[in-house]
Design a protein around this motif. Structure first.
Motif, short mmCIF file in Angstrom:
data_model
loop_
_atom_site.label_atom_id
_atom_site.label_comp_id
_atom_site.label_asym_id
_atom_site.label_seq_id
_atom_site.Cartn_x
_atom_site.Cartn_y
_atom_site.Cartn_z
N GLU A 80 0.84 -1.21 0.00
CA GLU A 80 0.00 0.00 0.00
C GLU A 80 0.87 1.26 0.00
O GLU A 80 0.70 2.16 -0.81
N ASN A 81 1.81 1.29 0.93
CA ASN A 81 2.63 2.49 1.13
C ASN A 81 3.47 2.85 -0.10
O ASN A 81 3.68 4.02 -0.41
N SER A 82 3.95 1.82 -0.81
CA SER A 82 4.86 2.05 -1.93
C SER A 82 4.19 2.82 -3.06
O SER A 82 4.86 3.45 -3.88
N TYR A 127 -1.24 9.59 -1.35
CA TYR A 127 -2.06 10.39 -0.44
C TYR A 127 -1.25 10.82 0.79
O TYR A 127 -1.52 11.84 1.39
N HIS A 128 -0.22 10.03 1.15
CA HIS A 128 0.50 10.31 2.39
C HIS A 128 1.66 11.29 2.21
O HIS A 128 2.33 11.64 3.17
N LEU A 129 1.91 11.72 0.99
CA LEU A 129 3.16 12.45 0.74
C LEU A 129 3.32 13.71 1.60
O LEU A 129 4.34 13.91 2.25
N THR A 145 3.34 12.70 5.60
CA THR A 145 4.44 11.84 6.05
C THR A 145 5.80 12.42 5.66
O THR A 145 6.77 12.27 6.40
N HIS A 146 5.86 13.09 4.52
CA HIS A 146 7.17 13.46 3.97
C HIS A 146 7.41 14.97 3.90
O HIS A 146 8.13 15.44 3.02
N SER A 147 6.83 15.72 4.83
CA SER A 147 7.01 17.17 4.76
C SER A 147 8.48 17.57 4.93
O SER A 147 8.92 18.56 4.37
N ASP A 205 10.47 7.59 7.55
CA ASP A 205 9.16 8.06 7.99
C ASP A 205 8.04 7.16 7.48
O ASP A 205 7.00 7.01 8.14
N ASP A 206 8.24 6.54 6.32
CA ASP A 206 7.30 5.50 5.88
C ASP A 206 7.30 4.34 6.87
O ASP A 206 6.25 3.82 7.25
N VAL A 207 8.50 3.94 7.25
CA VAL A 207 8.62 2.84 8.21
C VAL A 207 7.89 3.21 9.52
O VAL A 207 7.15 2.40 10.08
#
Ligand code: FES
Ligand SMILES: [Fe+2]
Lengths: 166, 429
Positions: B207-209, B213-215, B218-220, B372-374
């Motif tokens: 899912e995460n890969s 939607y999470h960018l 999660t990745h600011s 941060d994904d982890v």
């Protein structure tokens, strides 16, 4: 032609630098830590399966030039750095400090490390390995021109991410 | 197998209500995991390795594939094999090194010796065996099926599976797009392996890969880094991301994102992070692409990012750099991830260094994004301890839209995975 005079340094001076650095990193005083580095410093964590490799040809875990290292510190201080929020508690033991060579103005030094890392909601993770440093004297101060943190683990495995500064 | 179909469905889709739910039991249950191993991993084409990893006769790599110890190797005649690393005598690993070049595999327990193609070469004291003992029949067991598509080798533990090319289907086009970066059509795995565990269920990494939607949330910190380096990462008004991309269903459970690039590409889209010196080189690479592929295909290769998931557990991210990563569950709440960088064989030293630098800015256990994904996946797994009380994960984004309108920030492409997973889990052998 400039005459290069070989630097002299004592082990005690190198130890003081390493212990001070360890303290700054463990207490997350990262801006102060950056002042220990030269302006063209580099920070490497080689891949576990190629501990002696060159970052130009090999995929490392971390291979920061100073530009990216400063950005890494900005990131680590941001509460949106989720991998380090809340911050890990780390405690490093540095030992077996040795001066391994002096060539013109570059002092090579090595040390072993054990870093225990504790996090809320997480396992204890223990990072064991050795450092290889290149040090330079600038304005009378011993500074870090390169630091390479080489992990002994065969793979990262349960160490997971290297999200703090090794 | 003590697995019983659950009294409820794990994946519940309601087109009328435009909802799509996944029951969180699938992330925590030992029974589900055991059934997945047989119903999914043992019936699909599972990535083994890339031809470039075993370039010379005798080269080998050992690695677990679908839970089995495997020797991925090239024999003296140049033929590639995936041998099960288990001695025919009494089961010991016959090769205990991570990698190397072998004239033979020597079992250290009683000294049986095998050729690099798996044939049994010698047995100490062979005269103690009866007439039924046939040395020719006692070689290392190969995986039931081994096939390659453009140097990517896959194994299948199901002898009756469709061939690899049929299985890959439309996903082949997306593999081709990655390989088109190379003037000679040859890519290589670059030395240096990132191998780490995530304390989360393996399906969360699928899912995460591909989940865009999470960018922003999660990745600011990565976006800040890009912004600080002079890259425009501000989404236009009304958009979630700097560019509008799509999530695509490639059939057979394969899926991909397909996004206009804004974050730079080593081949061949310059961003300020690369430095002014790199501009002319990137321009030249761009011209090479246009000359070889025509301008439309060149733009497709150089101006789009694609995170491709080959069902069930191979992800090829062709983004800031190219990463090949696969993963396998160790337990319901733990997976083992192995990741590599992939690059054109003819890259110059400067181009290779640029590719690796770009890789490390985003990807991997020391990157500005992957940790941060982890953290996100591990946070989800911790939440699943309450799966009985809070049982449903919601993957309904974009449910009302046609399949070709699914944005990369929708969850249509994630649903592609879940539908295939559910179909395989329910299929009775
Ligand atoms: S187990 Fe390999 S020789 Fe006995
Ligand atoms: Fe992510």
């Amino acid at each position: 032609m400039n005459e290069i005079v070989a630097t002299t340094v004592s082990r005690a001076e190198v130890e003081d630098l390493f212990y001070h650095e360890a303290d700054l990193l463990d207490s997350w005083r990262l801006d102060e830590w950056l002042t220990l580095l030269t302006d063209d410093a580099a920070y490497y964590v080689p891949p576990n399966d190629r501990p002696d490799a060159d970052a130009r040809y090999t995929l490392f875990t971390i291979a920061d030039d100073m530009v990216r290292l400063r950005e890494r510190v900005i990131r680590l201080k941001d509460p949106n750095c989720h991998a380090e929020y809340p911050l890990s508690r780390t405690r490093r033991l540095i030992g077996n400090v040795r001066i391994t060579g002096i060539e013109s103005d570059v002092i090579s030094a090595a040390a072993n490390f054990i870093i225990h890392r504790f996090r809320h909601n997480d396992l204890l993770r223990v990072f064991v390995g050795h450092y290889r440093y290149k040090l330079k004297r600038q304005g009378g101060r011993l500074k870090i021109a390169e630091r390479r943190a080489i992990l002994d683990a065969e793979e990262l495995g349960l160490l997971g991410s290297v999200s703090f500064i090794l | 197998m003590n697995y019983q179909p659950s009294s409820h469905d794990f994946v519940v889709e309601n087109p009328e209500q435009q909802t799509f739910f996944v029951n969180r039991e699938v992330f925590v249950s030992d029974d589900v995991l055991e059934h997945e191993k047989r119903a999914v991993f043992d019936r699909c084409w599972i990535y083994v390795g890339h031809a470039s990893e075993i370039k010379n006769p005798g080269d080998f790599k050992t690695r677990p594939i679908a839970g089995r110890p495997i020797i991925f190797c090239r024999d003296r005649e140049g033929e590639v094999h995936a041998l099960i690393n288990c001695c025919r005598h009494r089961g010991a690993l016959v090769c205990r090194e991570r990698e190397g070049n072998a004239r033979q595999f020597y079992c250290m327990y009683h000294g049986w010796t095998y050729h690099p193609d798996g044939r049994l070469k010698s047995v100490p004291g062979a005269d103690a065996y009866g007439s039924a003992f046939d040395q020719k029949e006692m070689g290392l067991v190969a995986v039931p099926r081994l096939e390659a598509y453009r140097d990517f080798y896959f194994a299948n533990f199901d002898r009756d599976a469709v061939d690899l090319q049929t299985y890959l289907g439309k996903a082949k086009d997306y593999i081709d797009l990655v390989i088109d970066q190379s003037p000679s059509g040859k890519m290589q795995i670059i030395a240096g392996t990132q191998e780490y565990d995530i304390r989360a269920n393996w399906k969360l990494l699928v899912e995460n890969s591909v989940d865009d939607y999470h960018l922003i949330s999660t990745h600011s910190t990565w976006l800040n880094y890009m912004r600080n380096s002079g890259v425009n990462v501000t989404p236009p008004k009304g958009e979630l991301l700097p560019t509008r991309g799509f999530g695509r269903d490639l059939g057979n459970g394969h899926l991909t994102t397909d996004n206009p690039n804004y974050r730079g590409r080593p081949v061949a889209r310059w961003i300020s992070v690369y430095g002014e010196d790199a501009k002319a080189d990137i321009e030249a690479m761009r011209n090479e692409l246009v000359g070889r592929l025509g301008s439309a295909r060149a733009a497709r290769v150089a101006d789009t990012n694609r995170n491709l998931c080959i069902f069930p557990n191979l992800v090829i991210n062709d983004g800031s750099s190219v990463t090949v990563r696969h993963f396998y569950p160790i337990a319901p709440d733990r997976m083992h991830v192995t990741a590599w960088a992939l690059g054109p064989v003819e890259e110059t030293e400067a181009q290779r260094a640029r590719r690796l630098h770009a890789f490390l800015t985003f990807y991997g256990p020391g990157g500005f994004a992957t940790p941060d994904d982890v953290a996100a996946l591990e946070a989800a797994q911790l939440g699943f301890a309450a799966w009985r009380e809070v049982p449903w994960s919601d993957l309904s984004r974009g449910m009302g839209k046609a399949s070709d309108q699914q944005l990369a920030t929708d969850e249509g492409h994630l649903r592609v995975f879940w539908r295939k997973w559910s179909e395989m889990m329910e299929a009775r052998a």
